[in-house]
Each structure stands twice: as C-alpha cells, then as structure tokens.
Design an enzyme around this catalytic site. Structure first.
Site, PDB file in Angstrom:
ATOM      1  CD  GLU A 206      25.056  34.895 -32.398  1.00  0.00           C
ATOM      2  OE1 GLU A 206      24.949  33.974 -33.224  1.00  0.00           O
ATOM      3  OE2 GLU A 206      25.972  35.742 -32.451  1.00  0.00           O
ATOM      4  CD  GLU A 336      29.269  35.559 -29.714  1.00  0.00           C
ATOM      5  OE1 GLU A 336      29.475  35.361 -30.926  1.00  0.00           O
ATOM      6  OE2 GLU A 336      28.547  34.826 -29.011  1.00  0.00           O
TER       7      GLU A 336
HETATM    8  O1  AHR Z   1      32.050  33.036 -31.783  1.00  0.00           O
HETATM    9  C1  AHR Z   1      31.579  32.072 -32.656  1.00  0.00           C
HETATM   10  C2  AHR Z   1      30.062  32.070 -32.768  1.00  0.00           C
HETATM   11  O2  AHR Z   1      29.625  33.273 -33.327  1.00  0.00           O
HETATM   12  C3  AHR Z   1      29.303  31.973 -31.481  1.00  0.00           C
HETATM   13  O3  AHR Z   1      29.192  30.675 -31.017  1.00  0.00           O
HETATM   14  C4  AHR Z   1      27.957  32.520 -31.855  1.00  0.00           C
HETATM   15  O4  AHR Z   1      27.306  33.118 -30.762  1.00  0.00           O
HETATM   16  C5  AHR Z   1      28.283  33.526 -32.941  1.00  0.00           C
HETATM   17  O5  AHR Z   1      27.463  33.390 -34.046  1.00  0.00           O
END
Ligand code: AHR
Length: 533
Positions: A206, A336
């Site tokens: 990110e 994610e």
């Molecule tokens: O999964 C929690 C957080 O969500 C992670 O650390 C980040 O990459 C995302 O914003």
C-alpha cells in the site's frame, strides 16, 4: 336479515381479496422456491484455477502471530519449535498455498536484521502500525519459514520500501536464497544451510498509503530501483516480483494500475514484474462500524452487496491491464481481501479482532467464486488475515482454538485448487431486501485434479431454501456427494464453548437418470462432488 346479507357480501368480497392476496403470496413464494436449473458442460473447459487464489496473509498485528501462531518453545501450549501444533494441524487441512508476511502496513516498518540471530540479538520495538504493542522480533525470517514448512506452504514476502533501503531489501532476499555468499553463510550459521524458496516478493505494501505515501510516479521510481537491484539466488524457484496496486475506490491509490502497467509496457531489460497486488475489503466505509454479530437482515444484505463489488473492482483493473498486457504476463494478486467489521467489544481496536459468522462464510464463498470467474488474470489472493485478525480462519485464546465458518469454506473449496474451470449456466434469480437487490444463487463449477466435477453453490437468500436441478445431458452420473455449511441464523458463530455450531454437514443429492437434484438451505454454501462418465 338485510344486515345479515350485507355482512355476507362483505365476507364474500373480503374472502375474494384474501384469496387474491393468498394467491399472490403463493405465486411469489412459488417464484422464490421454483427449481433453479444449473447446467454444466464438462467438455467446455476454461482456464486453470490457480491454487494461490486460496492464499493467506499474516501480519505482526494483535494476536495474528504472537499467541495465534507463535507461542515460543517454552510454552505449555503444545508446539514445535515455538509454533502451535493445533494451528498447524488445522492449516494443513486447508492446504494453504502461500502465506503473505510480515505485513501489511507493518512490512514498511520491518527491518529483517532485527528478527534473526540469537534471542539476545533480536531487537524489541514498538509496533507503531498496530496498537503500539511491543514487538519482540522473536518471530522472524527463520521462524516464518519453519512455519511454512510445517504447514506445507509457499512464501510471499513483502519487502520494506517505505522506511527501508534498496540494499536492505536486496540483502534480505540474498540472505534467504543464496549459497556460498557471506549472507548465505550467515543464514547457515543461524540454522538453515539450505537456501529458502521465496515464491512471491512484494515491493512494498500500500505504497500510496501506510507504505509511503507515494504518488504512482514516485512509487514507480522506487519499484524500478528495487527490481533492478534485488535478485533471487535459489535456482529451484522462479520468484515472482509483485508491484503494489490500488485499493478499492480509494482516491489515494487512484491511477496506480494505469501508471504501473504503462511503465511496465515500456520497461527496460533491468526490471520486470509478474504480479500486481490489489486490495479490497468489505467494510462499509471508514471507520468500519458494521457489527460482526447481532446484526439484522438489512446489515446482512448491505454487506453481501458490498462483497459482490469485488467483481467490478477486478473487472476494472483487468480492463486497464489488458490494454498494456494482452498476453497476461502480469497477474492480479488480490493480496488483501475480506470483511473488516467493528472490533469485538472490550478488545484493543488496534488489534482488529472481530467475530466471524455465517455471513463471513457467504462472503468468502462469493469472493472465491469471483476470483475463479476471473481466473484468466487473477492468479492469487490472500485473505486478511489468517489467525485472530479481521476475517480469520482460526481464533485462539491462550490454549484454546476454534475454527471459524470462514475456515470451513476454505476446507470445502480445496478441490478447486489447481482445478480447471467449467462453463456453468443458471438463472441466479433475485433476493431483495428493502431497495437492495442481489442475485439469489451463485454457482461455480470446475474439473478437479482428480477428474471429478466440483460445483459450489451459494444460496444468498436468508429466508428461503432453493431447489436445484443439475442436468448432465450426454453423461452418466456415477457418484455424487454434497456437503453444506448452513446455520439457522445469519449471525451464527463458533465459540470455544460451542465450536461446531457452524460446521459442514453431508446432505442428500438425488440422482435420477442423468439429473441431480437437491435442496439447499437459506444463507448456505454447498459443494457437490460429482463423478460422471
Ligand atoms: O490487514 C490490515 C491492514 O489493511 C494492512 O496492514 C494494510 O495493508 C491494509 O490497509
């Protein structure tokens, strides 16, 4: 008498209205409970479903690693070299293909040297990203790879771009994968003479947000430097280098896909990428306030509606990538995904602890179906997160462990790993609540590596069963079995006291000629295993 006749008239009229009302109700009910025909042609094969679609993500966050995976070799909790045996056994069952580590936001603050060597050499830090917890660095590279070898999984490492250096990242990959070098010798002294295999190497996390923040152009400069100077030295594995992609509907990450793919199309011989990591949570806005349990049907419908947006999100990214990469050299990795709900009351909000219900099981199934429908470009995905964080598959508390409804979906979908997608045709119908309208049925089919046909069916409707018919014209059905995950309430959960409250059960699927028929429960996920000739 007149009065009596008048009353009779009223009675007759109201009866007619009542009958019309009842008829409407019945025909509506009829419409809802009418048989859904799901047609699959075993000869119409699509792409391979990459097993990495069923990957996981574990971050140094709350009890995700410490307590959830790592208890240390001196713990009373049964462990192997510090790693919980119960968690390992459960994860082996779901054949975890890869684990992404050490973050998340944590990755861009992680300095790998602080997590290797003797206990005295490990550096205690504050986990600034997550709850200000003490980070003892007892779980580092060697422990991570030990964990992977215990569960039989591949590594997906996210390198530190935000607060690290190119040298730091390139030394880390050399330390992990080289032999006969100073760094390889150091790894051997620390207990592993054999080089590790790193299948995915992510360049940051990110980077438009917690891992930066960089504009797309700034990130591309970092990306090129990292890729030009970072190498895998283990000849047994072709490491896939993964660039940071966008977050869903996030203004900060806007433009990442386009800019990175444009730069990639114009790349020089010094660098290349094999994957673009895109993120998308089901969280109903920010901060996440959707209750994880004790919710009503409105909140069920809203969350499922949001989960289904994954499809459009992937389609948008695919369309951009297709322009620059028509031959699909760069994969989408949804590194994610999952539900991000209101934290469990009384827990540290920085630890992202939330309950996991039957609704999460439906979310997981729908997401898997979407990933598989995009299998031409989506070659990996990682649920956030593996244990004790967000939509996890396992919850632990000290020595106790419980498998969540989401875990069971991972287990039921194992036959889809590496399977070949099959064309499937059905009328999804409608489930509506208020002004939310959703497809009532979702279905996906694949030919497993064992030659059987697997069909996963989700009945999104929380109020009605669904009768299904699966005709296999031109084939004879040798054998069918079906397993379903159903709970009588949408917010049903598994607890330490009642761990099997939501657990898969075998159900009947009847065969007549070359037709299979069955009825699935409301808000349920069913997987059929079919042998045809
Ligand atoms: O999964 C929690 C957080 O969500 C992670 O650390 C980040 O990459 C995302 O914003």
């Amino acid at each position: 008498m007149k009065q009596f006749l008048y009353l009779r008239k009223i009675f007759a009229v109201t009866s007619i209205f009542a009958l019309i009302f009842l008829f409407n109700m019945c025909s509506e009910k009829e419409q809802v409970s009418g048989t859904v025909k799901i047609t699959i042609d075993p000869a119409q094969t699509g792409p391979e479903i990459n097993r990495h679609i069923f990957g996981h993500f574990t971050e140094h966050l709350g009890f995700g690693i410490y307590g959830g995976i790592w208890v240390g070799p001196d713990s009373d909790i049964p462990n192997t070299r510090g790693i919980r045996n119960d968690v390992v056994e459960a994860l082996k069952e779901i054949k975890v293909p890869n684990v992404r580590w050490p973050g998340g936001c944590f990755a861009d603050r992680y300095h790998w040297r602080e997590g290797i060597g003797t206990p005295e050499e490990r550096k205690t830090r504050i986990n600034v990203s997550w709850g200000g917890a003490v980070e003892p660095n007892t779980f580092g590279s060697h422990e991570f790879f030990d964990f992977l070898s215990q569960i039989g999984s591949d590594a997906f490492i996210s390198a530190n771009v935000g607060s690290g250096t190119v040298k730091g990242a390139s030394d880390w990959l050399e330390y992990l994968t080289s032999t006969g070098t100073a760094l390889g010798d150091e790894r051997a002294r620390n207990g592993n003479s054999e080089p590790y295999e790193v299948l995915f190497w992510g360049i940051g996390n990110e980077s438009w947000g917690c891992g930066g923040p960089f504009t797309p152009e700034e990130y591309i400069t970092e990306l090129k430097r990292h890729l030009t100077f970072t190498s895998n030295y283990n000849p047994n594995v072709n490491t896939q280098f993964v660039a940071v992609g966008p977050d869903s509907y996030d203004e900060y990450s806007f433009g990442y896909t386009e800019a990175i793919m444009e730069a990639w199309a114009d790349r020089t011989w010094t660098w290349d990428i094999h994957g673009l990591a895109i993120h998308n949570y089901t969280r109903g806005g920010w901060p996440p306030l959707i209750p994880a349990t004790g919710f009503n049907e409105q909140q069920y419908a809203e969350v499922i509606e949001e989960a289904l947006e994954m499809d459009q999100y992937i389609a948008n990214n695919r369309a951009i990538m297709d322009k620059y990469d028509p031959d699909t050299e760069v994969s989408i990795l949804v590194s994610e995904w999952g539900s991000w709900l209101a934290p469990t009351e009384g827990t540290d909000p920085g630890f992202l602890i939330q309950q996991n219900s039957q609704r999460d099981a439906v979310i997981a199934a729908l997401n898997f179906n979407i990933f598989m429908r995009h299998a031409e470009r989506v070659h990996g995905a990682n649920i956030a997160q593996m244990v004790n964080v967000l939509q996890s598959v396992i919850h632990t508390e000290d020595e106790k462990m419980v498998l969540t409804p989401t875990y069971h979906i991972f287990r039921m979908y194992v036959p889809f790993q590496g399977a070949t997608r099959l064309a499937v045709d059905f009328d999804a119908g409608k489930y509506s609540f208020g002004n939310i309208e959703l497809p009532r049925i979702d279905a996906i089919a694949a030919k497993g590596k064992d030659g059987k046909i697997y069909v996963a069916i989700t009945n999104v409707d929380p109020n009605n069963t669904a009768s299904l018919a699966l005709p296999f014209e031109g084939y004879s059905i040798e054998n069918v079995s079906a397993e379903t995950l159903y709970a009588s309430t949408i917010d049903a959960v598994n607890t330490y006291e009642n761990p099997d409250n939501v657990s898969p059960k075998a159900i009947n699927a009847s065969v007549s000629g070359n037709n299979i028929s069955l009825t699935v429960q409301p808000q349920s996920v069913t997987v059929l295993s079919i042998a045809v000739k």
